[in-house]
Design a protein around this motif. Structure first.
Motif, short mmCIF file in Angstrom:
data_model
loop_
_atom_site.label_atom_id
_atom_site.label_comp_id
_atom_site.label_asym_id
_atom_site.label_seq_id
_atom_site.Cartn_x
_atom_site.Cartn_y
_atom_site.Cartn_z
N ALA A 35 -13.37 -86.54 -21.53
CA ALA A 35 -14.43 -85.83 -22.24
C ALA A 35 -14.01 -84.37 -22.47
CB ALA A 35 -15.72 -85.89 -21.45
N GLU A 36 -14.23 -83.91 -23.68
CA GLU A 36 -13.95 -82.52 -24.01
C GLU A 36 -15.21 -81.70 -23.73
OE1 GLU A 36 -12.45 -81.85 -27.91
OE2 GLU A 36 -10.97 -83.43 -27.75
N PRO A 37 -15.04 -80.41 -23.50
CA PRO A 37 -16.23 -79.58 -23.33
C PRO A 37 -17.08 -79.66 -24.59
CG PRO A 37 -14.25 -78.33 -22.79
CD PRO A 37 -13.82 -79.65 -23.35
N PRO A 38 -18.39 -79.54 -24.44
CA PRO A 38 -19.26 -79.63 -25.62
C PRO A 38 -18.96 -78.49 -26.59
CG PRO A 38 -20.50 -78.90 -23.70
CD PRO A 38 -19.12 -79.29 -23.22
N GLY A 39 -19.21 -78.74 -27.85
CA GLY A 39 -18.96 -77.74 -28.87
C GLY A 39 -20.20 -76.89 -29.15
N VAL A 40 -19.97 -75.69 -29.63
CA VAL A 40 -21.03 -74.79 -30.07
C VAL A 40 -20.81 -74.56 -31.56
CG1 VAL A 40 -22.04 -72.49 -29.83
CG2 VAL A 40 -21.16 -73.68 -27.82
N THR A 41 -21.86 -74.75 -32.35
CA THR A 41 -21.75 -74.63 -33.79
C THR A 41 -22.56 -73.44 -34.29
OG1 THR A 41 -21.44 -77.01 -34.01
CG2 THR A 41 -22.11 -75.84 -35.99
N PHE A 42 -21.96 -72.73 -35.24
CA PHE A 42 -22.62 -71.61 -35.90
C PHE A 42 -22.71 -71.94 -37.38
CE2 PHE A 42 -20.88 -69.81 -32.10
CZ PHE A 42 -21.73 -68.78 -31.74
N THR A 43 -23.79 -71.50 -38.02
CA THR A 43 -23.92 -71.66 -39.45
C THR A 43 -23.67 -70.29 -40.10
OG1 THR A 43 -25.34 -72.45 -41.24
CG2 THR A 43 -26.43 -71.33 -39.43
N ASP A 44 -23.01 -70.30 -41.24
CA ASP A 44 -22.66 -69.08 -41.96
C ASP A 44 -23.62 -68.91 -43.12
OD1 ASP A 44 -21.44 -67.05 -43.48
OD2 ASP A 44 -19.44 -67.66 -42.85
N LEU A 72 -16.74 -74.35 -32.12
CA LEU A 72 -15.74 -74.05 -31.11
C LEU A 72 -16.20 -74.63 -29.78
CD1 LEU A 72 -16.49 -70.92 -29.38
CD2 LEU A 72 -17.03 -70.81 -31.79
N GLN A 73 -15.29 -74.66 -28.82
CA GLN A 73 -15.63 -75.21 -27.51
C GLN A 73 -16.54 -74.25 -26.76
OE1 GLN A 73 -11.92 -76.11 -25.58
NE2 GLN A 73 -11.74 -78.06 -26.63
N ALA A 74 -17.49 -74.80 -26.04
CA ALA A 74 -18.49 -74.01 -25.32
C ALA A 74 -17.89 -73.16 -24.22
CB ALA A 74 -19.56 -74.93 -24.75
N ASP A 75 -16.70 -73.49 -23.74
CA ASP A 75 -16.09 -72.72 -22.66
C ASP A 75 -15.18 -71.60 -23.16
OD1 ASP A 75 -14.05 -74.30 -23.61
OD2 ASP A 75 -13.42 -75.04 -21.65
N ASP A 76 -15.18 -71.34 -24.47
CA ASP A 76 -14.36 -70.26 -25.05
C ASP A 76 -15.21 -68.99 -25.13
OD1 ASP A 76 -12.66 -68.63 -26.49
OD2 ASP A 76 -12.17 -70.16 -27.99
N ALA A 77 -15.30 -68.27 -24.01
CA ALA A 77 -16.19 -67.12 -23.89
C ALA A 77 -15.84 -66.01 -24.88
CB ALA A 77 -16.16 -66.58 -22.47
N GLU A 78 -14.56 -65.72 -25.07
CA GLU A 78 -14.13 -64.66 -25.98
C GLU A 78 -14.58 -64.95 -27.42
OE1 GLU A 78 -10.03 -62.22 -26.62
OE2 GLU A 78 -9.88 -64.41 -26.78
N ALA A 79 -14.41 -66.18 -27.86
CA ALA A 79 -14.81 -66.56 -29.22
C ALA A 79 -16.33 -66.56 -29.37
CB ALA A 79 -14.23 -67.92 -29.57
N LEU A 80 -17.04 -66.98 -28.34
CA LEU A 80 -18.50 -66.98 -28.40
C LEU A 80 -19.04 -65.57 -28.58
CD1 LEU A 80 -19.45 -69.62 -25.70
CD2 LEU A 80 -19.88 -69.77 -28.14
N VAL A 81 -18.50 -64.62 -27.84
CA VAL A 81 -18.94 -63.23 -27.98
C VAL A 81 -18.67 -62.74 -29.39
CG1 VAL A 81 -18.45 -60.85 -27.23
CG2 VAL A 81 -18.71 -62.67 -25.54
N PHE A 82 -17.49 -63.04 -29.92
CA PHE A 82 -17.10 -62.62 -31.27
C PHE A 82 -18.05 -63.20 -32.32
CE2 PHE A 82 -14.47 -63.80 -35.04
CZ PHE A 82 -14.33 -62.53 -35.58
#
Length: 94
Positions: A35-44, A72-82
Protein backbone atom coordinates in the motif's frame (compact mmCIF):
# COMPACT_ATOMS: atom_id res chain seq x y z
CA UNK A 1 20.12 -25.76 11.31
CA UNK A 2 18.12 -22.68 12.29
CA UNK A 3 19.33 -19.25 11.27
CA UNK A 4 19.40 -16.54 13.90
CA UNK A 5 17.11 -13.64 13.07
CA UNK A 6 18.48 -10.14 13.13
CA UNK A 7 16.64 -6.87 12.72
CA UNK A 8 17.85 -6.64 9.11
CA UNK A 9 16.80 -10.17 8.12
CA UNK A 10 13.50 -9.84 9.96
CA UNK A 11 12.69 -6.57 8.15
CA UNK A 12 13.64 -8.14 4.81
CA UNK A 13 11.39 -11.13 5.49
CA UNK A 14 8.45 -8.88 6.32
CA UNK A 15 9.03 -6.87 3.12
CA UNK A 16 9.07 -10.07 1.02
CA UNK A 17 5.85 -11.52 2.45
CA UNK A 18 2.69 -11.21 0.39
CA UNK A 19 -0.71 -10.63 1.89
CA UNK A 20 -3.40 -13.28 2.02
CA UNK A 21 -6.38 -12.41 -0.14
CA UNK A 22 -9.72 -13.41 1.41
CA UNK A 23 -11.69 -15.70 -0.84
CA UNK A 24 -8.68 -16.77 -2.90
CA UNK A 25 -8.52 -20.50 -3.59
CA UNK A 26 -6.05 -22.45 -1.44
CA UNK A 27 -2.66 -22.74 -3.07
CA UNK A 28 -3.30 -19.83 -5.42
CA UNK A 29 -0.32 -17.59 -6.10
CA UNK A 30 -1.98 -14.33 -5.12
CA UNK A 31 0.07 -11.34 -4.09
CA UNK A 32 -1.11 -7.90 -3.11
CA UNK A 33 0.96 -4.83 -3.90
CA UNK A 34 2.28 -2.86 -0.95
CA UNK A 35 0.00 0.00 0.00
CA UNK A 36 1.23 3.46 -0.90
CA UNK A 37 0.63 6.41 1.38
CA UNK A 38 -2.69 8.09 0.63
CA UNK A 39 -2.62 10.94 -1.85
CA UNK A 40 -3.58 14.56 -1.29
CA UNK A 41 -5.24 16.35 -4.20
CA UNK A 42 -5.39 20.06 -4.92
CA UNK A 43 -7.59 21.76 -7.49
CA UNK A 44 -6.19 24.65 -9.54
CA UNK A 45 -8.61 27.55 -9.96
CA UNK A 46 -6.52 29.34 -12.60
CA UNK A 47 -5.24 26.64 -14.98
CA UNK A 48 -6.20 23.17 -16.17
CA UNK A 49 -2.65 22.32 -17.19
CA UNK A 50 0.68 23.74 -15.96
CA UNK A 51 3.82 22.88 -14.03
CA UNK A 52 4.65 24.25 -10.58
CA UNK A 53 8.25 24.26 -9.40
CA UNK A 54 9.58 24.05 -5.85
CA UNK A 55 13.24 24.86 -5.27
CA UNK A 56 14.88 22.03 -3.31
CA UNK A 57 18.50 23.04 -2.74
CA UNK A 58 20.11 23.34 -6.19
CA UNK A 59 17.36 21.27 -7.81
CA UNK A 60 13.77 21.99 -8.76
CA UNK A 61 10.86 19.70 -7.95
CA UNK A 62 8.08 19.73 -10.54
CA UNK A 63 4.39 19.28 -9.78
CA UNK A 64 2.20 18.86 -12.86
CA UNK A 65 -1.35 20.17 -12.87
CA UNK A 66 -3.44 18.01 -15.19
CA UNK A 67 -7.17 18.47 -15.74
CA UNK A 68 -7.08 21.18 -13.09
CA UNK A 69 -5.68 18.92 -10.36
CA UNK A 70 -2.36 18.00 -8.83
CA UNK A 71 -1.91 15.03 -6.47
CA UNK A 72 0.99 14.15 -4.20
CA UNK A 73 1.69 11.71 -1.40
CA UNK A 74 0.33 12.71 2.00
CA UNK A 75 3.71 12.15 3.66
CA UNK A 76 5.49 14.76 1.48
CA UNK A 77 5.52 17.58 4.05
CA UNK A 78 7.68 19.98 2.00
CA UNK A 79 5.38 19.75 -1.03
CA UNK A 80 2.25 20.08 1.11
CA UNK A 81 3.50 23.35 2.61
CA UNK A 82 4.37 24.65 -0.86
CA UNK A 83 1.03 23.76 -2.46
CA UNK A 84 -1.08 24.89 0.52
CA UNK A 85 0.59 28.32 0.33
CA UNK A 86 -0.15 28.71 -3.41
CA UNK A 87 -2.94 31.25 -4.03
CA UNK A 88 -4.53 29.37 -6.97
CA UNK A 89 -4.68 25.95 -5.29
CA UNK A 90 -7.39 24.58 -3.01
CA UNK A 91 -6.91 21.29 -1.15
CA UNK A 92 -9.76 18.85 -1.68
CA UNK A 93 -11.16 16.99 1.32
CA UNK A 94 -11.23 13.22 1.27
Amino acid sequence: MAVKKTAATDAAAVADESAVVPGAPDGADTAVAAAEPPGVTFTDSAYTSRSLFLQAGNDLREFKVQTGRVTLQADDAEALVFLRAHADLQQLDG
